[in-house]
Motif scaffolding. Structure first.
Motif: not given
Lengths: 81, 500
Positions: B1-4, B237-239, B461-463, B469-470
């Motif tokens: 989902m790229s943009q909300i 969320g990224v974190k 998805p790019r993020v 992978d991390n």
């Protein structure tokens, strides 16, 4: 000029309603603006359901979009100049 | 989902409200209130009037309840609370009321037309559909057969081709304008990948959801077990850590949490084994089988190639069977990025009871008042191997199988290729079918970027591809082979679709 402190709520409710789009916008603001703002993430601004919410220098804004955020920032920065 | 977008927000608000009312035991009485809380009297904001907005909203609520649009909202809510699911309803549905009947003519003459002297457009048209009116070429729609020759012929590029977003998004030609120009899905061609749902700017295509039925199972005290697909990393969320998410799942009412990466490790081992056993002795190439939309495309569009699809079950099914074996009376819930998994699950009722997308889960968290970012980290460390974790992104399955074969000293047996996006997959398959490719192992993923690009995701998805992978690097073991648990489970789990 004192830096504009922007807190972006990254809580689940705001995340679901697009907080990440605000973060993505803040990452790509022009360089001269970047030096004037201090972006922080927060877990809740207590206006859940009306999100995404941000706080700019302590003032809460609900239902934010990148466009609205740009307006808020340009008003503040222009006023300071 | 790229943009909300506003469309995405509307859909999520409906899911959140439905979940909130269900958690509070108010759905039956209060379902109608959603019509006024999500579309307020301040409107209309998107359509001609609030009444139209509410009619569309009704369709969204019906889908959220997994009930047909013919029922009254109160009936639909009552049946959903009783656990009923409309049996013969597809997963992906057009919300008729929401479809704007996009009046799009495929070929349009633009302002760039100079009314030149050569008139290549007129000369190229086999149906004599083009004439000149008001100093510009004009296409007579009653004669045009949309062949596109005029577009190619114009030296100014003044004739453009446009199509409805849903049609353009569908690589399999499964969605078309019906007689009244409303979108109609041809379910003989559709594999329920969800691409049209993401593409429609009017939000006219939706998927049915099982959130109400599932919350009711939790309320009845059943042992509801979450099976979290590897693409979960970064979705909330990224974190947000795995430990925070798993704490939140338990707080929400899940009895236990399993990573589907366990099943992915099992699939890596089994699929490698199957490849070595069957290629080239029984077939000259084999494809992966974990993406249900990819497998569905072969079933519906290239049925001759079905014998080339690995017969190994998907990681979802493998994990479901492990859970059913270990937790007596478990109600299994797959939580992932995928709409097609909802179809797959209905074929494996022994392994999977419900499917949720990350989007639906987030709506449940919000409806229950749970903020994942404020949850404590329960210290969870990934138990599966790096292989299981990278299934979430394009190329992950291929890498896992190749590395497993390499460990066995059989690297030279594989000539592998990965494809993502259904059109790319189909093209590669057609080449292989025609004997024009020497690839003997193919990974097929319907969504661009693999599972992290799925229609039920919450983030870019790019993020998340990088975050996956991390996370994979923090796995206890690097290879599926080294996952003792997966090796053990493999011995006692039915891993094949058709035989064994």
């Amino acid at each position: 000029m004192k830096k504009v402190v922007i807190e972006v709520c990254l809580g689940t409710s705001c995340h679901l309603l697009g907080a990440q789009d605000l973060m993505a916008y803040l990452e790509r603001v022009p360089k001269d603006w970047k030096e004037l703002i201090d972006v922080r993430g927060t877990t809740c601004l207590h206006h859940c359901g009306k999100g995404p919410n941000i706080s700019v220098n302590g003032t809460i804004y609900t239902g934010m979009t990148p466009d609205k955020l740009q307006d808020v920032l340009s008003d503040l920065i222009e006023a300071a100049e | 989902m790229s943009q909300i977008t506003e469309v995405v927000k509307l859909r999520r608000k409906v899911l959140t409200e439905v979940a909130r009312l269900t958690f509070n035991d108010q759905l039956k009485e209060e379902v109608g209130s959603i019509l006024t809380t999500v579309v307020t009297e301040d409107g209309p904001r998107y359509r001609c009037c609030v009444h139209k907005e509410r009619a569309v909203l009704r369709g969204r609520i019906d889908l959220a309840l997994s009930r047909p649009m013919s029922e009254s909202l109160a009936d639909a809510a009552e049946k959903a609370v009783a656990g009923e699911v409309a049996a013969d309803m597809p997963i992906i549905n057009v919300i008729d009321e929401a479809c704007d009947q996009c009046p799009i003519d495929k070929f349009i003459v633009t302002d760039a037309c100079r009314n030149c002297i050569a008139h290549h457009c007129i000369a190229s048209c086999p149906k004599k559909a083009i004439t000149v009116h008001q100093n510009r070429a004009y296409i007579d729609k009653t004669k045009c057969v949309e062949c596109g020759l005029c577009k190619k012929a114009c030296p100014y590029g003044a004739i453009i081709e446009i199509s409805r977003p849903c049609e353009r998004a569908c690589d399999l030609g499964a969605i078309k304008a019906g007689q009244d120009r409303k979108a109609v899905i041809d379910y003989d061609r559709c594999v329920q990948c969800g691409a049209c749902k993401t593409a429609c700017p009017f939000g006219a295509i939706g998927e049915r959801s099982y959130i109400v039925q599932l919350i009711q199972q939790m309320k009845q005290g059943k042992k509801v077990v979450a099976m979290v697909a590897p693409a979960f990393v970064g979705q909330f969320g990224v974190k947000v850590t795995a430990g925070q998410l798993f704490s939140a799942l338990q707080k929400l009412g899940f009895h236990d949490v399993y990573e589907v990466a366990l099943g992915a490790d099992m699939v890596t081992l089994e699929e490698t084994h199957e490849f070595i056993e069957s290629v080239p002795s029984q077939r000259n190439y084999m494809t992966t089988s974990c993406c249900p939309a990819f497998v569905g495309m072969i079933e519906k569009h290239l049925p001759d190639l079905q014998s080339h699809v690995s017969s190994t079950v998907s990681p979802m099914v493998a994990t479901g069977r492990v859970v059913k074996h270990e937790v007596e009376g478990a109600v299994t819930v797959f939580i992932g990025p995928c709409t097609a998994k909802k179809v797959e699950a209905s074929k494996y009722t022994d392994a999977v009871d419900y499917v949720l997308t990350y989007e639906e889960l987030a709506a449940m968290f919000v409806g229950a008042g749970i903020n994942v970012t404020e949850m404590p980290d329960n210290g969870y460390a990934p138990k599966s191997s790096r292989h299981g974790a990278i299934f979430a992104r394009a190329g992950g399955v291929l890498e896992s199988v190749v590395e497993t074969a390499t460990e066995k000293g059989l690297a030279d047996r594989l000539n592998a290729q990965r494809c993502d996006g259904l059109a790319n997959c189909k093209q590669q398959l057609i080449l292989m079918k025609a004997g024009k490719s020497d690839i003997n192992f193919m990974e097929g993923m319907a969504c661009s970027g693999g599972c992290v690009g799925g229609p039920g995701t919450l983030t870019d998805p790019r993020v998340t591809g990088k975050l996956v992978d991390n996370y994979a690097k923090t796995s206890e073991t690097m290879l599926a082979e080294q996952n003792d648990r997966a090796q053990q489970e493999l011995k006692q789990t039915k891993m094949h679709r058709n035989h064994n």
